[in-house]
Scaffold this motif. Structure first.
Motif, PDB file in Angstrom:
ATOM      1  N   GLY A  13      85.988  21.820 -23.394  1.00 55.27           N
ATOM      2  CA  GLY A  13      85.893  20.731 -24.370  1.00 55.27           C
ATOM      3  C   GLY A  13      84.843  20.968 -25.433  1.00 55.27           C
ATOM      4  N   THR A  14      84.307  22.188 -25.482  1.00 56.61           N
ATOM      5  CA  THR A  14      83.325  22.509 -26.514  1.00 56.61           C
ATOM      6  C   THR A  14      83.742  23.768 -27.249  1.00 56.61           C
ATOM      7  N   MET A  15      83.270  23.879 -28.470  1.00 56.02           N
ATOM      8  CA  MET A  15      83.543  25.058 -29.296  1.00 56.02           C
ATOM      9  C   MET A  15      82.259  25.487 -29.993  1.00 56.02           C
ATOM     10  N   SER A  16      81.873  26.735 -29.798  1.00 51.02           N
ATOM     11  CA  SER A  16      80.768  27.309 -30.564  1.00 51.02           C
ATOM     12  C   SER A  16      81.336  27.936 -31.828  1.00 51.02           C
ATOM     13  N   PHE A  17      80.606  27.841 -32.903  1.00 51.17           N
ATOM     14  CA  PHE A  17      81.027  28.511 -34.128  1.00 51.17           C
ATOM     15  C   PHE A  17      79.800  28.966 -34.909  1.00 51.17           C
TER      16      PHE A  17
ATOM     17  N   ASP B  36      90.200  34.552 -33.198  1.00 46.66           N
ATOM     18  CA  ASP B  36      91.311  33.602 -33.118  1.00 46.66           C
ATOM     19  C   ASP B  36      90.806  32.197 -33.405  1.00 46.66           C
ATOM     20  N   ILE B  37      91.628  31.404 -34.075  1.00 48.18           N
ATOM     21  CA  ILE B  37      91.269  30.021 -34.385  1.00 48.18           C
ATOM     22  C   ILE B  37      91.620  29.143 -33.179  1.00 48.18           C
TER      23      ILE B  37
ATOM     24  N   ILE C  94      90.882  23.177 -38.007  1.00 46.32           N
ATOM     25  CA  ILE C  94      89.939  24.182 -38.496  1.00 46.32           C
ATOM     26  C   ILE C  94      90.582  24.999 -39.597  1.00 46.32           C
ATOM     27  N   GLY C  95      89.831  25.204 -40.652  1.00 46.36           N
ATOM     28  CA  GLY C  95      90.267  26.078 -41.736  1.00 46.36           C
ATOM     29  C   GLY C  95      89.150  27.043 -42.080  1.00 46.36           C
TER      30      GLY C  95
END
Length: 333
Positions: free
Chosen positions: A144-148, A112-113, A121-122
Motif C-alpha cells: 500500500g505504499t510507493m517510493s518514488f 515500470d509505472i 501517475i504520469g
C-alpha cells in the motif's frame, strides 16, 4: 588571398637563390600553419605555384628547385589530414561508447509505472544528449505504499549514467518501504563513497501511503515540488530542503508530511524544466508551467506531462537544452 600569394611567391624566389634549405623549410612550415588556419586547400597552393612559375619562365632545373617549396607545403597538409583522420577515428570510437552507455542506461534504469486504485501517475524523462543525467524511479512495495524519486546528476556523460545506475540499485536493494529522510541518508552515503568528488546529485525522494493518502517527502538540494489543491485551485510549494547528495556522510535530511486529497496533484521537476531558456535567452516563467498544469488538471497525468513537454519544445532554444524530467501523481476517487 593576395597577401598569401605574395608570401608564397617569396618562398619560391628564395628557393631559386638560396643554398640554406633548413631555413627555407622552417619558413614553409610556418606558412603552412597560416594557410591551414585560413582554410585554404592544397589545390589552391598548387594553382598559385603553376601560375607563378609560368610568369617567371624558368628552365627545367629551376622548376625542379621550386618543387622543394611545394613539397614542404603539401607535406604539412598531409600531417594535418592525418591528424584529422585520427580525430575522426577517435570521435567514432567515442560515439560507439556513448551509444553503448545509452543502451545500458535505458536497460538498467528502466522503471515500470506502478498501478494503484487511488492514484494515477504520469512521467516523462528526455535526455538532451544520448546519455541522461536525469533519473526517476517508482517502486511499488506491495504494502500500500510507493517510493518514488526524481534526481539530477551535476555532471554529464558516462560518469553521470554510472552514478544514476548506482542510485537506482541503492533504492531497489532496500526491499521494503522506508521514510524518505532515511532513504536519502543511505543514498548520500552511497554517493559520497562511490561517486567522483566533483559530482553531486540532487534528489526529491517521496513515499506515498495509499491507506491514509499521505505524502512523506525529503529533498537533497532538488528543485522544489508542488502540490496542486483541487479544492482551492492553488499550488502549494513543497518547502522541504536539504543538502545535495555526496557532500558529507554526516548529512541528515528533514522530512515533510503532506495530506493528499481527491484530484490533488503532486508535481516534481528537474531543472531542465524550470531553467528552460527561449530563443532570446530568457528563462521560462515557472508560473507558465503551473498555469498549463491547471488548464489540463482534469486529464490523466501522463497526458499532462506530454502536453507540458511539447509546449517546452516549442519555446526553448534548441542550443540550450538540458535533460528534462516531469513526474505528476494524481489522487483519484
Amino acid at each position: 588571398m593576395e597577401a598569401f600569394k605574395n608570401q608564397y611567391k617569396a618562398l619560391i624566389d628564395e628557393s631559386l637563390h638560396t643554398e640554406d634549405t633548413s631555413d627555407l623549410i622552417n619558413k614553409c612550415e610556418g606558412f603552412t600553419e597560416e594557410v591551414i588556419k585560413k582554410d585554404l586547400l592544397p589545390e589552391d597552393i598548387v594553382q598559385i605555384h603553376k601560375d607563378y612559375i609560368k610568369v617567371l619562365k624558368l628552365d627545367e632545373t629551376q622548376i625542379l628547385k621550386t618543387f622543394s617549396v611545394l613539397k614542404e607545403i603539401v607535406k604539412g597538409f598531409g600531417y594535418s589530414y592525418k591528424d584529422y583522420k585520427q580525430l575522426v577515428d577517435r570521435m567514432q570510437y567515442h560515439d560507439k561508447e556513448i551509444d553503448l552507455a545509452s543502451r545500458l542506461q535505458q536497460t538498467m534504469l528502466k522503471t515500470d509505472i506502478p498501478q494503484f486504485d487511488s492514484i494515477q501517475i504520469g512521467v516523462i524523462s528526455v535526455a538532451a544528449q544520448k546519455v541522461s543525467g536525469d533519473y526517476f524511479n517508482l517502486i511499488d512495495h506491495k504494502d500500500g505504499t510507493m517510493s518514488f524519486a526524481v534526481a539530477d546528476v551535476i555532471g554529464k556523460g558516462i560518469p553521470a549514467a554510472l552514478a544514476m545506475s548506482m542510485i537506482k540499485f541503492g533504492m531497489d536493494s532496500y526491499g521494503h518501504s522506508q521514510l524518505p529522510s532515511d532513504g536519502l541518508k543511505r543514498l548520500n552515503r552511497v554517493v559520497e563513497k562511490n561517486v567522483n568528488q566533483n559530482m553531486f546529485v540532487t534528489m526529491f525522494y517521496g513515499l506515498y501511503e495509499e491507506l491514509n493518502h499521505l505524502l512523506y517527502c525529503s529533498s537533497a538540494g532538488h528543485e522544489p515540488g508542488y502540490v496542486y489543491r483541487a479544492e482551492t485551485e492553488d499550488f502549494e510549494e513543497i518547502n522541504v530542503r536539504g543538502r545535495v547528495l555526496g557532500v558529507s556522510q554526516q548529512t541528515r535530511y528533514k522530512q515533510q508530511e503532506i495530506p493528499i486529497y481527491v484530484d490533488d496533484l503532486v508535481i516534481i521537476f528537474t531543472d531542465g524544466v524550470t531553467e528552460v531558456r527561449n530563443e532570446a535567452g530568457d528563462f521560462l516563467d515557472k508560473q507558465y508551467l503551473l498555469d498549463m498544469i491547471h488548464k489540463y488538471k482534469h486529464m490523466h497525468p501522463q497526458d499532462i506531462v506530454q502536453l507540458l513537454y511539447e509546449a517546452i519544445l516549442k519555446i526553448q532554444n534548441p542550443d540550450k537544452r538540458d535533460d528534462l524530467t516531469i513526474l505528476i501523481i494524481k489522487r483519484v476517487n
